[in-house]
Design a protein around this motif. Structure first.
Motif, PDB file in Angstrom:
ATOM      1  N   GLN A  49      -8.596  -7.658  57.821  1.00  0.00           N
ATOM      2  CA  GLN A  49      -9.773  -6.794  57.810  1.00  0.00           C
ATOM      3  C   GLN A  49      -9.901  -5.963  59.081  1.00  0.00           C
ATOM      4  O   GLN A  49     -10.601  -4.962  59.109  1.00  0.00           O
ATOM      5  N   ASP A  50      -9.204  -6.364  60.139  1.00  0.00           N
ATOM      6  CA  ASP A  50      -9.238  -5.609  61.398  1.00  0.00           C
ATOM      7  C   ASP A  50      -8.062  -4.646  61.549  1.00  0.00           C
ATOM      8  O   ASP A  50      -7.913  -3.998  62.577  1.00  0.00           O
ATOM      9  N   GLY A  51      -7.204  -4.582  60.527  1.00  0.00           N
ATOM     10  CA  GLY A  51      -6.065  -3.689  60.568  1.00  0.00           C
ATOM     11  C   GLY A  51      -4.798  -4.296  61.144  1.00  0.00           C
ATOM     12  O   GLY A  51      -3.798  -3.593  61.299  1.00  0.00           O
ATOM     13  N   LYS A  52      -4.820  -5.576  61.475  1.00  0.00           N
ATOM     14  CA  LYS A  52      -3.626  -6.228  62.008  1.00  0.00           C
ATOM     15  C   LYS A  52      -2.592  -6.382  60.900  1.00  0.00           C
ATOM     16  O   LYS A  52      -2.899  -6.866  59.818  1.00  0.00           O
ATOM     17  N   PHE A  53      -1.374  -5.991  61.187  1.00  0.00           N
ATOM     18  CA  PHE A  53      -0.269  -5.996  60.226  1.00  0.00           C
ATOM     19  C   PHE A  53       0.432  -7.350  60.229  1.00  0.00           C
ATOM     20  O   PHE A  53       0.787  -7.873  61.285  1.00  0.00           O
ATOM     21  N   TYR A  54       0.648  -7.921  59.024  1.00  0.00           N
ATOM     22  CA  TYR A  54       1.300  -9.229  58.875  1.00  0.00           C
ATOM     23  C   TYR A  54       2.643  -9.128  58.166  1.00  0.00           C
ATOM     24  O   TYR A  54       3.153 -10.124  57.673  1.00  0.00           O
ATOM     25  N   GLY A  55       3.181  -7.955  58.092  1.00  0.00           N
ATOM     26  CA  GLY A  55       4.481  -7.767  57.466  1.00  0.00           C
ATOM     27  C   GLY A  55       4.355  -7.258  56.038  1.00  0.00           C
ATOM     28  O   GLY A  55       3.260  -7.013  55.531  1.00  0.00           O
ATOM     29  N   TYR A  56       5.515  -7.120  55.413  1.00  0.00           N
ATOM     30  CA  TYR A  56       5.575  -6.625  54.040  1.00  0.00           C
ATOM     31  C   TYR A  56       5.763  -7.778  53.068  1.00  0.00           C
ATOM     32  O   TYR A  56       6.539  -8.699  53.323  1.00  0.00           O
ATOM     33  N   LEU A  57       5.054  -7.704  51.955  1.00  0.00           N
ATOM     34  CA  LEU A  57       5.237  -8.664  50.870  1.00  0.00           C
ATOM     35  C   LEU A  57       6.402  -8.159  50.040  1.00  0.00           C
ATOM     36  O   LEU A  57       6.282  -7.162  49.323  1.00  0.00           O
ATOM     37  N   THR A  58       7.550  -8.823  50.152  1.00  0.00           N
ATOM     38  CA  THR A  58       8.733  -8.310  49.470  1.00  0.00           C
ATOM     39  C   THR A  58       9.823  -9.362  49.284  1.00  0.00           C
ATOM     40  O   THR A  58       9.987 -10.252  50.116  1.00  0.00           O
ATOM     41  N   LEU A  59      10.550  -9.207  48.192  1.00  0.00           N
ATOM     42  CA  LEU A  59      11.750  -9.998  47.953  1.00  0.00           C
ATOM     43  C   LEU A  59      12.951  -9.415  48.686  1.00  0.00           C
ATOM     44  O   LEU A  59      13.981 -10.060  48.814  1.00  0.00           O
ATOM     45  N   ASN A  60      12.817  -8.192  49.153  1.00  0.00           N
ATOM     46  CA  ASN A  60      13.913  -7.491  49.817  1.00  0.00           C
ATOM     47  C   ASN A  60      14.198  -8.148  51.177  1.00  0.00           C
ATOM     48  O   ASN A  60      13.475  -7.942  52.145  1.00  0.00           O
ATOM     49  N   THR A  61      15.248  -8.928  51.234  1.00  0.00           N
ATOM     50  CA  THR A  61      15.595  -9.655  52.458  1.00  0.00           C
ATOM     51  C   THR A  61      16.115  -8.731  53.557  1.00  0.00           C
ATOM     52  O   THR A  61      16.229  -9.145  54.701  1.00  0.00           O
ATOM     53  N   TYR A  62      16.432  -7.489  53.211  1.00  0.00           N
ATOM     54  CA  TYR A  62      16.920  -6.531  54.194  1.00  0.00           C
ATOM     55  C   TYR A  62      15.798  -5.684  54.794  1.00  0.00           C
ATOM     56  O   TYR A  62      16.040  -4.919  55.719  1.00  0.00           O
ATOM     57  N   LYS A  63      14.599  -5.814  54.257  1.00  0.00           N
ATOM     58  CA  LYS A  63      13.467  -5.020  54.748  1.00  0.00           C
ATOM     59  C   LYS A  63      13.020  -5.564  56.104  1.00  0.00           C
ATOM     60  O   LYS A  63      12.708  -6.741  56.241  1.00  0.00           O
ATOM     61  N   SER A  64      13.009  -4.696  57.109  1.00  0.00           N
ATOM     62  CA  SER A  64      12.528  -5.140  58.412  1.00  0.00           C
ATOM     63  C   SER A  64      11.030  -5.405  58.327  1.00  0.00           C
ATOM     64  O   SER A  64      10.323  -4.794  57.526  1.00  0.00           O
ATOM     65  N   GLU A  65      10.569  -6.333  59.106  1.00  0.00           N
ATOM     66  CA  GLU A  65       9.167  -6.737  59.157  1.00  0.00           C
ATOM     67  C   GLU A  65       8.695  -7.377  57.859  1.00  0.00           C
ATOM     68  O   GLU A  65       7.527  -7.279  57.499  1.00  0.00           O
ATOM     69  N   ARG A  66       9.590  -8.034  57.177  1.00  0.00           N
ATOM     70  CA  ARG A  66       9.221  -8.815  55.990  1.00  0.00           C
ATOM     71  C   ARG A  66       8.277  -9.924  56.444  1.00  0.00           C
ATOM     72  O   ARG A  66       8.511 -10.577  57.456  1.00  0.00           O
ATOM     73  N   SER A  67       7.209 -10.138  55.694  1.00  0.00           N
ATOM     74  CA  SER A  67       6.216 -11.133  56.088  1.00  0.00           C
ATOM     75  C   SER A  67       6.805 -12.535  56.094  1.00  0.00           C
ATOM     76  O   SER A  67       7.533 -12.926  55.183  1.00  0.00           O
ATOM     77  N   GLU A  68       6.445 -13.266  57.120  1.00  0.00           N
ATOM     78  CA  GLU A  68       6.849 -14.665  57.222  1.00  0.00           C
ATOM     79  C   GLU A  68       5.691 -15.595  56.926  1.00  0.00           C
ATOM     80  O   GLU A  68       5.807 -16.805  57.106  1.00  0.00           O
ATOM     81  N   LEU A  69       4.575 -15.041  56.478  1.00  0.00           N
ATOM     82  CA  LEU A  69       3.433 -15.881  56.114  1.00  0.00           C
ATOM     83  C   LEU A  69       3.837 -16.833  54.990  1.00  0.00           C
ATOM     84  O   LEU A  69       4.544 -16.440  54.059  1.00  0.00           O
ATOM     85  N   GLU A  70       3.373 -18.045  55.068  1.00  0.00           N
ATOM     86  CA  GLU A  70       3.679 -19.050  54.044  1.00  0.00           C
ATOM     87  C   GLU A  70       3.207 -18.582  52.669  1.00  0.00           C
ATOM     88  O   GLU A  70       3.910 -18.732  51.676  1.00  0.00           O
ATOM     89  N   LEU A  71       2.026 -17.985  52.609  1.00  0.00           N
ATOM     90  CA  LEU A  71       1.507 -17.486  51.342  1.00  0.00           C
ATOM     91  C   LEU A  71       2.414 -16.407  50.756  1.00  0.00           C
ATOM     92  O   LEU A  71       2.706 -16.415  49.560  1.00  0.00           O
ATOM     93  N   ALA A  72       2.896 -15.503  51.579  1.00  0.00           N
ATOM     94  CA  ALA A  72       3.801 -14.446  51.115  1.00  0.00           C
ATOM     95  C   ALA A  72       5.094 -15.049  50.563  1.00  0.00           C
ATOM     96  O   ALA A  72       5.610 -14.601  49.535  1.00  0.00           O
TER      97      ALA A  72
END
Length: 140
Positions: A94-117
């Motif tokens: 809600q504050d605009g902090k970026f947590y990465g991208y939700l993606t199956l693409n393992t080559y995408k930089s900044e792929r989210s490492e959140l457990e939920l993702a």
């Protein structure tokens, strides 16, 4: 570890980590298309877990659960479920902090490492079939 133990662990982990943070998905080539709230409850009109909302309905063009839509197809460059997506949804609080991208693409930089993702990526096909049931398993 069986599924029940995994869900209990994730429920505790997600509850602790995201209790105060509301996470949102933004998609499109400029990450300017709102795609819903990632960790809001099933009654929230913006929740991806609300099957009656624009963001949780499997037939909605704005839903990551629509297997035929731009944001839910396994072939779309905008979908988290495409292994080759160039523009998967961004996870932002809600504050605009970026947590990465939700993606199956393992080559995408900044792929989210959140457990939920990671859980969503691993089980997205199963979740799509029982969105409310999976919400209960993950958050209750």
């Amino acid at each position: 570890m069986n599924y029940k133990n995994i869900f209990i662990f994730l429920n505790l982990l997600i509850g602790c980590i995201f209790q105060a943070q509301t996470l949102h998905l933004y998609g499109g080539s400029g990450q300017d298309e709102y795609l819903g709230c990632l960790n809001c409850d099933t009654f929230d009109k913006n929740s991806i877990w609300n099957s009656y909302s624009d963001y949780g309905n499997v037939f909605s063009s704005k839903s990551i659960w629509n297997g035929y839509g731009n944001y839910g197809s396994s072939y779309s460059t905008y979908s988290p479920w495409s292994s080759y997506a160039s523009y998967p949804p961004a996870i932002v609080d809600q504050d605009g902090k970026f947590y990465g991208y939700l993606t199956l693409n393992t080559y995408k930089s900044e792929r989210s490492e959140l457990e939920l993702a990671q859980v969503l990526c691993q089980y997205h096909d199963d979740i799509r079939k029982d969105i409310g049931g999976w919400y209960d398993k993950l958050f209750r």
